[in-house]
Design an enzyme around this catalytic site. Structure first.
Site: not given
Length: 544
Positions: A187, A205, A244, A191-192, A345
Site C-alpha cells: 500500500n 495514520w 484500535g 500521511y503527514r 490542516d
C-alpha cells in the site's frame, strides 16, 4: 506521455509555462507557505495578485524555490498539482473525465465476438498490462545515487514549518509504503510526518486508513502469538483495549485478566518506507481512495499508461519508486505512540495534538542534489482542491458500479471533500434518495462524508446555485433531513467524540405521492424550445 520522474515532470511544467522559479532567498519556516498560499488563491475571489504579479489561471503556477534559507544548494517544489491544467497535465489528459471514461471502458469489457472486436480491445488490454510495476536493479535506480546507512539526519532537507502554531516541521507530500502483515499486499498512502529529530518522525495514520489497518493487523498478530488461549479472543481483546491501536497497551495482562499478555510486543515492528519526490502519477495515486486490494503501483501505472519502475529497499523488505528524489527507510515499533501536532490542516483549522506511531529511520537514499517536494494545506482553495476534484471525476464510474442511479457528484472545495457531497440521481422509486445516502456512507473513505445532499437528475450538481435553489425550495426540513451516527474523519474537531459522530442527509428531490406527498408540485419556470430557437437565431443581430 508518462513522466519518468519528478525532474521530467518539472521540465514539462516549465515547457508548458506552468512553473515559476523563485530565485530570492526564502525561509522554509512559514515564508514558503505564505507565498504559496497567496499564489494558490490567484484567480479566485479574494485571491492575491498584489505587487503587479502576472495574471495566472485559478491556482497560480507551480513554484520551484531555488534559494532556500539555511539550505544552500537545495530546491523545494510546491503547488505542482495546483490548477486544473496542471492536474490534467500530470495525468496526461486534456480533461479529468477522460480517465473516468477509460475506467468505464474497462468496466464494460465483454467477451469479443469476432476478430474486429478483439482488435478494439487491444488498447484496453494494453492499459491493464501497463499497470503492473517493473522491478529494476539498484544500479538502475536513480534514488540510490547516494546511500546513507548511518549518521543520517533528516534536518539536511528543507522540510517546511507551514503555520505559526504547528508543532514543528512536517513532511507533507510523502508516499508512505507499508505491507499488509497477513496478505502481503503493498500500500502507498499519504500521511503527514512531524519531524521530531534527525532520526524520528510522527506517522499520522488516521484510524480508518489502510496503513493504520496494517499497524493494527501487526498488533493483532503479536497479541495472538502471545496468548495461551484462543488467538481470536486475543485479537479482539487487543483491539478493544488499545482502541484500535490508538492508545498504548500495558505490558501485563489486559484488564487484569490473562486474555492477552503484551510483553512480547516490545521490539515488534512494522516496516515502512517513504518516497518523497516521485513522478506525478505515483504521487497522485498515494491519495486515491482505492480498495485495499488494488495496489497504488497499479493505479499509477494505469494512469501513466506505463509501468512504474520500482526497486528493493536497502534495510526493509519493501519496494519503492526507483527514481524518487528521496527515500526514507525504517519502521514503527508496535505500541509506541507519541504526541503529534498541532498542524494547520486542509479543513482551515488546526488539527490538535493526539497520539500517533513513531517512525524510526534506518537508512536514507536519495539522488544527487535531491529536489524536496512538498505541499501545504489550509483554508481552501489550495493545491489539494485540484487533487480532490481529480479524485472525484476519476472515481465516479466506480461509485456508479455500486450505486448505478448516480448521475453525477460534486465535492465543493469549501466543504473540504469529506464535509459535503452533492449527488444527482435518476429517481425511480420512493425513498431512493435515502438509499443512496446510506450506500455512500458504506463506501470506503466516503464513510466520512458529513453532509450529503441528493437532487434529481435535471439539477447540475456542479452548479452550486442550482443546488441551493433545489435545497431551499424542495425540502420540508423535518421530513427531508435525516441523521445517522458512524465513523467521522479524524480531522473533524466538532464531532462529539474523536472519530465518531453524526452525519446528515438531505433529500432535495421532487417528492412523490408514493412518498406521502399529496399536494400539487409546481413546474419549474422554463422558456419553451421554440422561443429559445427564435431568439438564438436573432442573438447576433441584437448586438448584446
Amino acid at each position: 506521455m508518462a513522466f519518468d520522474d519528478l525532474r521530467d515532470w518539472i521540465k514539462a511544467l516549465e515547457k508548458a509555462g506552468e512553473l515559476k522559479r523563485i530565485h530570492e532567498e526564502v525561509s522554509p519556516e512559514l515564508e514558503i507557505t505564505e507565498i504559496t498560499d497567496r499564489v494558490s488563491k490567484m484567480g479566485v475571489k479574494g485571491g492575491g495578485t498584489a505587487g503587479g504579479a502576472p495574471k495566472y489561471a485559478p491556482g497560480g503556477p507551480a513554484l520551484l524555490f531555488e534559494n532556500v534559507k539555511g539550505f544552500p544548494g537545495h530546491k523545494v517544489l510546491i503547488n505542482q498539482f495546483g490548477s486544473e491544467r496542471r492536474m490534467a497535465l500530470a495525468l496526461s489528459v486534456e480533461r479529468m473525465d477522460e480517465i473516468a471514461e477509460r475506467i468505464q471502458g474497462l468496466m464494460n469489457l465483454k467477451a469479443p465476438e469476432g476478430f474486429l472486436d478483439k482488435l478494439k480491445m487491444l488498447p484496453q488490454l494494453g492499459a491493464l498490462t501497463s499497470a503492473f510495476p517493473r522491478t529494476v536493479s539498484a544500479k538502475e535506480a536513480r534514488s540510490k545515487e547516494v546511500i546513507v546507512k548511518d549518521n543520517f539526519d533528516l534536518n539536511q532537507f528543507p522540510i517546511l514549518k507551514c503555520w505559526p502554531h504547528d508543532g514543528g516541521r512536517f513532511i507533507t507530500l510523502p508516499c508512505v509504503h507499508t505491507r499488509d502483515p497477513r496478505s502481503g499486499k503493498r500500500n502507498i498512502g499519504m500521511y503527514r510526518m512531524q519531524v521530531y529529530d534527525g532520526q524520528t518522525t510522527g506517522m499520522h495514520w488516521q484510524r480508518q486508513k489502510v496503513a493504520a489497518e496494517h499497524y493494527r493487523e501487526a498488533l493483532r498478530g503479536v497479541a495472538a502469538g502471545s496468548s495461551n488461549a484462543d488467538p481470536l479472543v486475543a485479537r479482539v481483546a487487543a483491539m478493544a483495549e488499545s482502541a484500535g491501536g490508538a492508545v498504548s497497551i500495558p505490558d501485563g495482562p489486559i484488564g487484569g485478566l490473562p486474555q492477552v499478555v503484551m510483553s512480547g510486543l516490545k521490539g515488534s515492528r512494522l516496516e515502512v518506507a517513504v518516497a518523497i519526490g516521485t513522478d506525478p502519477a505515483t504521487t497522485f495515486a498515494a491519495i486515491v481512495p482505492a480498495p485495499p486490494e488494488v495496489e497504488e503501483f497499479m493505479i499509477a501505472g494505469f494512469l501513466r499508461g506505463k509501468p512504474v519502475e520500482i526497486v528493493q529497499c536497502e534495510t526493509v523488505d519493501l519496494q519503492v519508486p526507483a527514481h524518487a528524489e528521496i527515500v526514507l527507510e525504517g519502521y514503527v515499533e508496535l505500541g509506541e505512540l507519541r504526541s503529534e501536532g498541532p498542524f494547520g490542516d486542509h479543513t482551515g483549522f488546526y488539527t490538535m495534538t493526539d497520539q500517533y506511531p513513531v517512525f524510526h529511520l534506518t537508512c536514507m537514499t536519495h539522488r544527487k542534489d535531491p529536489i524536496y517536494a512538498a505541499t501545504i494545506v489550509g483554508k481552501p482553495p489550495m493545491e489539494d482542491a485540484w487533487m480532490g476534484k481529480a479524485v472525484e471525476r476519476i472515481f465516479l464510474p466506480a461509485m456508479r458500479m455500486t450505486i448505478p442511479e448516480i448521475v453525477d457528484i460534486h465535492l465543493p472545495v469549501e466543504g473540504v471533500f469529506h464535509n459535503l457531497m452533492l449527488v444527482s440521481i435518476r429517481k425511480s422509486y420512493p425513498g431512493q434518495a435515502r438509499k443512496v445516502m446510506n450506500a455512500i456512507w458504506s463506501l470506503g473513505q466516503a464513510m466520512f462524508t458529513k453532509c450529503i445532499i441528493v437532487v434529481d437528475e435535471d439539477c447540475d450538481v456542479q452548479d452550486i446555485g442550482q443546488v441551493t435553489l433545489r435545497v431551499t425550495n424542495n425540502i420540508d426540513p423535518e421530513r427531508d433531513i435525516q441523521f445517522t451516527l458512524g465513523p467521522i474523519d479524524s480531522l473533524d474537531h466538532a464531532s462529539r467524540l474523536p472519530n465518531y459522530g453524526s452525519k446528515m442527509g438531505i433529500d432535495a428531490t421532487r417528492k412523490w405521492k408514493a412518498e406521502g406527498f399529496e399536494r400539487p408540485w409546481p413546474a419549474m419556470i422554463e422558456m419553451d424550445r421554440a422561443t429559445k430557437a427564435r431568439v438564438d437565431a436573432l442573438w447576433e443581430k441584437l448586438g448584446l
